[in-house]
Scaffold this active site. Structure first.
Site, PDB file in Angstrom:
ATOM      1  N   LYS A  83     -36.400  50.532  36.536  1.00  0.00           N
ATOM      2  CA  LYS A  83     -36.834  51.545  37.491  1.00  0.00           C
ATOM      3  C   LYS A  83     -38.357  51.623  37.491  1.00  0.00           C
ATOM      4  CE  LYS A  83     -36.900  55.177  40.200  1.00  0.00           C
ATOM      5  NZ  LYS A  83     -36.642  55.038  41.645  1.00  0.00           N
ATOM      6  N   LYS A 113     -43.387  44.609  50.540  1.00  0.00           N
ATOM      7  CA  LYS A 113     -42.051  44.987  50.089  1.00  0.00           C
ATOM      8  C   LYS A 113     -41.010  44.581  51.128  1.00  0.00           C
ATOM      9  CE  LYS A 113     -39.582  48.844  48.001  1.00  0.00           C
ATOM     10  NZ  LYS A 113     -38.285  48.556  48.631  1.00  0.00           N
ATOM     11  N   GLU A 173     -33.437  40.320  47.580  1.00  0.00           N
ATOM     12  CA  GLU A 173     -33.355  41.373  48.589  1.00  0.00           C
ATOM     13  C   GLU A 173     -32.651  40.787  49.799  1.00  0.00           C
ATOM     14  OE1 GLU A 173     -34.629  45.531  49.285  1.00  0.00           O
ATOM     15  OE2 GLU A 173     -35.018  44.224  47.586  1.00  0.00           O
TER      16      GLU A 173
END
Length: 395
Positions: A83, A113, A173
């Site tokens: 995290k 990102k 991702e």
């Protein structure tokens, strides 16, 4: 492969051994913030459901973000991202950490990102397997992976992990135009973000620590020798259609989000509530500006606006007609109630606007008073006008 120097002056480091299965299960038992998912094949995934600075300050808590164990012997099979936080949050590296890098002229690495669904790929008994942060058999992420990754890319990914002895996790991702989060993408894709050492915790970046993999998409990490977090935040604040950037030294990560992303994130958390608030306060132009680049959300806003315009128009028309007919108030109210039933959860808004028009009062204000109530948000939600973020929790 070699790792970068660990981030300096931080109170916690992701480097070193992962938490044991025993410690992970103990945290899950002692707080409702963590969950354990099992697949019936001997694997267990431990992840947080929500978090606070106090919770993430507990030993090992930041590692429990979808970490996968073999229950029989406690072996860690996959170690995903720990995290990490936005710059300025309590547990994120502060200004002194960035200054240490500037003073020593050690580079940091920056990448845009990717705004999709986080997945992890790992080897178990030589078999390539995937998991999300919340599931060992993720329905949404699994479907998107199958759609976006061909056999060649799958084989390349398996070889990449096997070449390192299977002691690495590939962090991915997944994006799909039919399941957008914030940033709309034109085609399905899977991006390799980094590899993480299961035993030691450090990260390897594509194009920095290992050659760019063929047949796989990847994020581009650019070196910055003199990174100033405040200046950088100012540079990206007004960017549209970009969620933000991630900065790393190969051990710790820090997120920098754009103003557009923060505004859009607020909308996506409660689209009906945010829309009704903007509608009632005559700020729809501001809302439309905040949703720039998301044509699906702009269409949803237009549909909701048209629906309320039709509702209000009918209510005022009915009230005016009843007044012209000269009906007593009790009879007019009965007719309004009968018509209002057609509008479901918006019946109170219809009735109040119609009666205000019947009485020659401020029908618009009466209408908006009802739209500010929680029941109106539920009524709008029941119409399913706004697309939802994909069916799995994110974090």
């Amino acid at each position: 492969m070699s790792s970068l120097a660990p981030w300096r002056t931080t109170s916690w480091s992701p480097l070193g051994s992962p938490p044991s299965l025993e410690d992970a299960l103990r945290l899950a038992r002692t707080t409702r913030a963590f969950a354990v998912r099992r697949d019936g094949e001997g694997r267990a995934l431990v992840t947080y459901l929500y978090g606070t600075p106090e919770l993430f300050s507990l030993p090992g808590a930041r590692e429990l973000r979808g970490i996968v164990y073999r229950e029989e012997d406690g072996t860690v099979l996959s170690r995903p991202f720990h995290k990490f936080f936005n710059f300025g949050e309590p547990l994120a590296p502060g200004e002194e950490a960035f200054k240490a890098f500037r003073d020593s002229m050690v580079p940091l690495f920056v990448a845009e990102k990717v705004d999709g669904y986080l997945a992890q790929a790992y080897l178990d008994g030589g078999e390539l397997r995937f998991a999300s942060r919340h599931s060992l058999n993720p329905p949404l992420v699994g479907a998107l992976l199958r759609k976006a990754v061909d056999e060649e890319a799958m084989a390349r990914l398996g070889k990449l992990l096997a070449a390192e002895g299977g002691r690495w996790t590939a962090l991915l991702e997944v994006v799909d135009p039919e399941a957008p989060v914030m940033v709309p993408y034109q085609e399905p894709g899977v991006y390799l973000l980094a590899l993480r050492s299961i035993g030691e915790g450090h990260y390897l970046l594509p194009g920095v620590h290992f050659p760019l993999p063929e047949a796989l998409r990847y994020v581009r990490w650019e070196p910055r020798m003199d990174f100033d977090p405040h200046r950088f935040r100012g540079e990206i604040r007004d960017l549209q259609g970009v969620e933000g950037y991630v900065v790393t030294d190969g051990a710790e990560f820090v997120k920098f989000k754009t103003g557009w992303a923060f505004r859009l994130a607020r909308f996506l958390m409660d689209p009906e509530g945010v829309f009704l608030e903007a509608y009632a306060e005559d700020r729809l132009d501001d809302l439309v500006g905040a949703l720039a680049g998301r044509e699906d959300l702009l269409r949803a806003v237009a549909r909701a606006q048209d629906y309320l315009a039709g509702l209000y128009g009918e209510a005022v028309g009915a009230g005016d007609a009843l007044r012209r007919m000269g009906l007593p108030r009790k009879e007019a109210w009965a007719r309004v109630q009968e018509e209002a039933g057609r509008w479901g959860g918006f019946a109170p808004a219809y009735a109040r606007a119609a009666m205000a028009a019947y009485e020659g009062g401020e029908a618009r204000e009466a209408f908006l008073v009802e739209l500010r109530k929680r029941s109106a948000r539920k009524a709008l939600e029941a119409l399913h006008l706004f697309p939802r973020v994909g069916g799995e929790l994110r974090g």
